[in-house]
Scaffold this active site. Sequence first.
Site, PDB file in Angstrom:
ATOM      1  CB  VAL A 149       5.130   1.876   2.096  1.00  0.00           C
ATOM      2  CG1 VAL A 149       6.116   0.904   1.467  1.00  0.00           C
ATOM      3  CG2 VAL A 149       3.704   1.539   1.668  1.00  0.00           C
ATOM      4  CG  ASP A 179      -6.843   0.885  -6.535  1.00  0.00           C
ATOM      5  OD1 ASP A 179      -7.359   1.847  -7.146  1.00  0.00           O
ATOM      6  OD2 ASP A 179      -6.282   1.007  -5.438  1.00  0.00           O
TER       7      ASP A 179
END
Length: 853
Positions: A533, A643
């Site tokens: 990221v 998640d």
Amino acid sequence: MRSNTNILFSLIIASLIVITGSKASSGLDSFVISCGLPSNVGMDNHGRRWRSDYRFLTSSTNTINSTAQYKDPSLPSQIPYMSARIFTSPTTYKFPVSSESRHWLRLHFYPSEYSSLDPSDAYFAVYANDVTLLHNFSSFIAAQALTQAYFIKEYSLLPIQSGELNITFTPSLSHHGSYAFVNGIEIVPMPEIFKPAKLVSTDRFIDVGNRPLQTMFRLNVGGNFIEPKEDSGHLSRTWYSDTPYLLGARSGVTSGADENVTIQYPSEMSRSIAPLDVYSFARTMGPNASVDQNYNLTWVFQVDPKFTYIVRLHFCELELDKINQRVFDIYVNNQTAQEAADVLAWTRSKGVPTYKDYAIYVTNGPGDEELWVALQPSVSKKPEYYDAILNGLEIFKVSSDDRNLAGHNPTPSDMLLEDEARKKFSPSEANHAPIIGGVAGGAVGVAVAVAICFVAYKKRKQDRGSDSIARSWLPIYWNSQTTASKSTFSAVSSTLSSLRQGLCRHFSLQEVKYATKSFNESQVIGVGGFGKVYKGVIDGGTNVAIKRSNPTSKQGVLEFQTEVELLSKLRHKHLVSLIGFCEENGEMIIVYDYMANGTLREHLYKSNKPALPWKQRLKICIGAARGLHYLHTGAQFIIIHRDVKTTNILLDDKWVAKVSDFGLSKTGPDLHQNHVTTIVKGSFGYLDPEYFRRQQLTAKSDVYSFGVVLFEVICARPALDPNLPKEQVSLADWALMCQREGNLESIIDPELRGETNPECLKKFVETALKCIADHGPERPSMGDVLWNLEFALQLQENPSGGEHAAEEKANDAYVKHNAVAILNVGEGSTNATTNEMNDSSVVFSQFFQQKGR
């Protein structure tokens, strides 16, 4: 004299009753034995009676009755898994059995610490008369490689002419300090269900009538998990979902028999072959004929090389009623097993079951640890539909000529080792066996335990000796990373391209490179399972977060598609905002709003950042709960995140919590269903144990994960910490243990001392405990969780106002949240956020029925 005779006769009768009392009603020589059971009879959670093993031992010398030091939360029952028989020298069980039939033999193993013995020292062999079942076997290594807490080995043994089945456990001499153990033994007589099977690509047949077999896989294709008590013929078999074994993105469609179809077994076929539920469900290729012609339905299984396998395929046509409507070819390991298979040509009628057996020898060459089963439409036959169908699948290993069924111990994959090293959770450390199931959240039995853990290879291991077979065993959560084909990626790209029409922005690769300084490493702000990221700048000054998949791999294609499609349709203050995506030149890139304060986790522990004050932590939890509540109730179909964890709760510059990372999200059942059956995915430490056991995903699975998050927030420690004593490794387990012992306050973050109102803290902890209940129905809904957190916040902010005032303000906050959620629906949102308001009776019943919160 008469008295003594009566006493002797009574003793004989009593002994016979004790011995035969362990036999199931389904057969005179059935045994259900819990090894090391302290009492003679015990009941498991399903009402099955288990007997003690002591009367079947030839000698109790050098054996130990022991109880596991740790109860993994994934265990389906305390019996037989919490007790074990330990063997320090060769020891034999003797069971009187019929000499007229085969028997199923099932061995139950739960590798844990017994009598202070190191579970990694349990290396042993198991023999059934003259058949080698296991050799130099390590249940500890197997459990680690499989990420399972417990598992079952099942064998089909030949009729024993002597009428006595001897099962011998022998510790391995090659390992210092080795011992053997077993938790449970089942012996069930079975009908003769094996006939000669055609060896693929030849005209030869393999007769397995005189060979012992091992069950490797038993799947209800297209259907749900079938428990032993639901099996036909009292055979107590377990049938698992086939989903974990499907290869690639094209998994076809599943369907069940409608009310007009009655399943009728043909007269020549025993109902014992498979239960009705197997033939009542099917997986087919789908309605798109042009696409179906160009792909296969494929399942991949990991097996031991140098053995012959029987592949049994179960069929039952549930929809069509004419020959040549659905014709397909069957391949096993890329060899033709059957050309022009037509189920109706075999059965002559819809709703009539049948099955076919095929034999295949798996060689010992590099990479020969897999067995592939593929179905492909027979285009040359010009059927009415280009399609294929399968209802059930079983794979049996055939013993070698020397009556050996033992394979090698598995080797964990590179993926597993790298990922666990990254998480500082090493599978090589001893005494972590109890962690395995708690980490994963649950386990299933023999078939799933043997192969649910692989699905995809990252890298094949080469040049191994015969004592170390090259294997790639992956944990369950890596099933989300299966390699996608080029055609799959192209199809995803085509789907995503349709989103350019106003729902979200499509970035060119050049724009993304400019924003990230050509993906400069100095711009990296995080690394996840999908990839890196980066922090980027677009449009002359807007900060964004850019998530880029590993450019050398096409892994995660479906996760990429899922996240873009979901976030392009959802808008909520507490969900991370999607700005756009890029799918140029094979890249998979997603652009989000930049979250200046990073993840929640980095503000709780393992960071130099100052500890968050209690009130701020509470507000962050409320924000995350609002986001999850919106997912669960703000659309026509539930969206289950799957998640939920502290690294997926992001904080913007104003400390507003936003739920992120929707790659594993699943559209759940509609309002009239309670679960969706799907492959288990998620993160260690957060997985709902019930979801793991049953593969049935519900909104309550997110609730469980969020409960772990709540404990992370209040305890300021990871969900898993393998550096702690084993009973403390799993935060959820540790919290439950402390609650039972009445010292839950001892694990609360010391930084919070003096900050929390006692009533607020009590309500927060009570809510977290309810979230991590073992069974889904016992957990609150996310709406209830949100209300309770709002209530806790009011108790914190207005300690002198009393509970009634706090309830009123919590109600106001809850109603305001729902109204804002409705106003925040984007144009592309799935339509029924109004479901929340339409179901207002449910909402307001939460407001006014405070009892039991």
